[in-house]
Design an enzyme around this catalytic site. Structure first.
Site, PDB file in Angstrom:
ATOM      1  N   GLU A  55       0.846  -1.195   0.000  1.00 33.51           N
ATOM      2  CA  GLU A  55       0.000   0.000   0.000  1.00 33.51           C
ATOM      3  C   GLU A  55       0.888   1.254   0.000  1.00 33.51           C
ATOM      4  O   GLU A  55       1.874   1.328   0.723  1.00 33.51           O
ATOM      5  CB  GLU A  55      -0.886  -0.007   1.241  1.00 33.51           C
ATOM      6  CG  GLU A  55      -1.789   1.207   1.373  1.00 33.51           C
ATOM      7  CD  GLU A  55      -2.595   1.199   2.672  1.00 33.51           C
ATOM      8  OE1 GLU A  55      -3.670   1.813   2.685  1.00 33.51           O
ATOM      9  OE2 GLU A  55      -2.142   0.584   3.669  1.00 33.51           O
TER      10      GLU A  55
ATOM     11  N   LYS B 223      -9.664   2.478  -2.262  1.00 33.59           N
ATOM     12  CA  LYS B 223      -9.864   1.895  -0.937  1.00 33.59           C
ATOM     13  C   LYS B 223     -11.202   2.330  -0.335  1.00 33.59           C
ATOM     14  O   LYS B 223     -11.498   3.525  -0.237  1.00 33.59           O
ATOM     15  CB  LYS B 223      -8.708   2.316  -0.035  1.00 33.59           C
ATOM     16  CG  LYS B 223      -8.689   1.676   1.351  1.00 33.59           C
ATOM     17  CD  LYS B 223      -7.469   2.159   2.120  1.00 33.59           C
ATOM     18  CE  LYS B 223      -7.338   1.533   3.486  1.00 33.59           C
ATOM     19  NZ  LYS B 223      -6.143   2.039   4.206  1.00 33.59           N
TER      20      LYS B 223
ATOM     21  N   CYS C 204      -5.408  -2.971   2.551  1.00 40.85           N
ATOM     22  CA  CYS C 204      -5.124  -2.888   3.979  1.00 40.85           C
ATOM     23  C   CYS C 204      -6.346  -3.058   4.876  1.00 40.85           C
ATOM     24  O   CYS C 204      -6.810  -4.166   5.103  1.00 40.85           O
ATOM     25  CB  CYS C 204      -4.381  -1.579   4.272  1.00 40.85           C
ATOM     26  SG  CYS C 204      -3.430  -1.629   5.827  1.00 40.85           S
TER      27      CYS C 204
END
Length: 253
Positions: free
Chosen positions: A39, A108, A142
């Protein structure tokens, strides 16, 4: 399909150095079909992205990914902090296919509010699945790992592997190890999970990047606290075989 996990020691706000490190790791493990970076691999986890994020239209990290993917005849993925023309910031997980010269991306969805990522970034609201190397790949980033409902295999979200890129600290490494296996088991899929090593102002990162099979077994795992490229072969037929042999997904909610 040959996949290489690129567990890098990200240097804060130094894209050129991070490009160099990634290139060296790829050169050491040439010939893979897919290379997976962590990330925000080009800058570090920039919760305050002003002056750090790449500008859309002049995105050096994306340009590097495209050029490298073309040269290596492979695909490369990883997330990048990007400032869009509409003024928003996104934690954008790019998937670059150098053989077809196409770019897919996932923004995300679950922003890390504990670390104040939500103050500046706009969350994505759609999933992204990429068909590559005989596998349907669900892109995640994540914190998404902690939310199984968002990741759940379904009639309208069919995939064979999760590709998760992360900046996941040492203090929560036990959760990382459990959750990447849980996502593989409950969805009967491969999980390719790539984390960073090193330090930033948030803390210390030990990696633990791994490839997990559909029954939760570790196919390969990077060494702790070391920058490393590790290659693993994934057989697309294994997912179908596991799902047919033990039809857990037929009984899902």
């Amino acid at each position: 399909m040959k996949v290489t996990l690129l567990q890098t020691d990200i240097q804060w706000a130094q894209p050129e150095e991070n490009f160099r490190q990634a290139a060296a790791l790829i050169a050491a493990q040439s010939g893979s079909d897919l290379y997976v970076l962590p990330e925000m691999w080009s800058t570090g986890f920039a919760t305050d992205p002003m002056g750090v994020a790449h500008e859309d239209g002049h995105n050096e990290a994306l340009n590097w990914m495209q050029q490298t993917a073309r040269e290596q005849h492979c695909a490369i993925c990883g997330s990048v902090a990007v400032h869009l023309a509409d003024g928003t910031y996104r934690n954008r997980h790019y998937f670059v296919d150098g053989q077809t010269d196409t770019v897919s991306y996932y923004d995300k969805h679950h922003l890390f509010t504990y670390g104040h990522e939500n103050r500046y970034y706009t969350p994505g609201d759609t999933h992204t699945i990429v068909n590559y190397g005989g596998l349907r790949l669900l892109l995640l980033t994540c914190y998404d790992l902690r939310f199984p409902c968002w990741n759940r295999y379904a009639d309208d979200l069919e995939y064979d592997a999760i590709v998760l890129v992360a900046n996941w600290p040492q203090t929560r490494q036990a959760a990382w190890q459990l959750l990447i296996r849980a996502r593989a088991i409950e969805n009967q899929c491969f999980v390719i999970a790539v984390n960073r090593v090193g330090d930033d102002h948030f803390g210390h990162y030990v990696g633990g990047s791994a490839a997990i099979d559909p029954i939760g077994r570790t196919l390969a795992q990077c060494r702790y606290d070391q920058q490393q490229a590790l290659t693993v072969a994934l057989d697309p037929a294994e997912v179908e075989w596991r799902r047919q042999k033990f039809r857990v997904l037929d009984d899902r909610d």
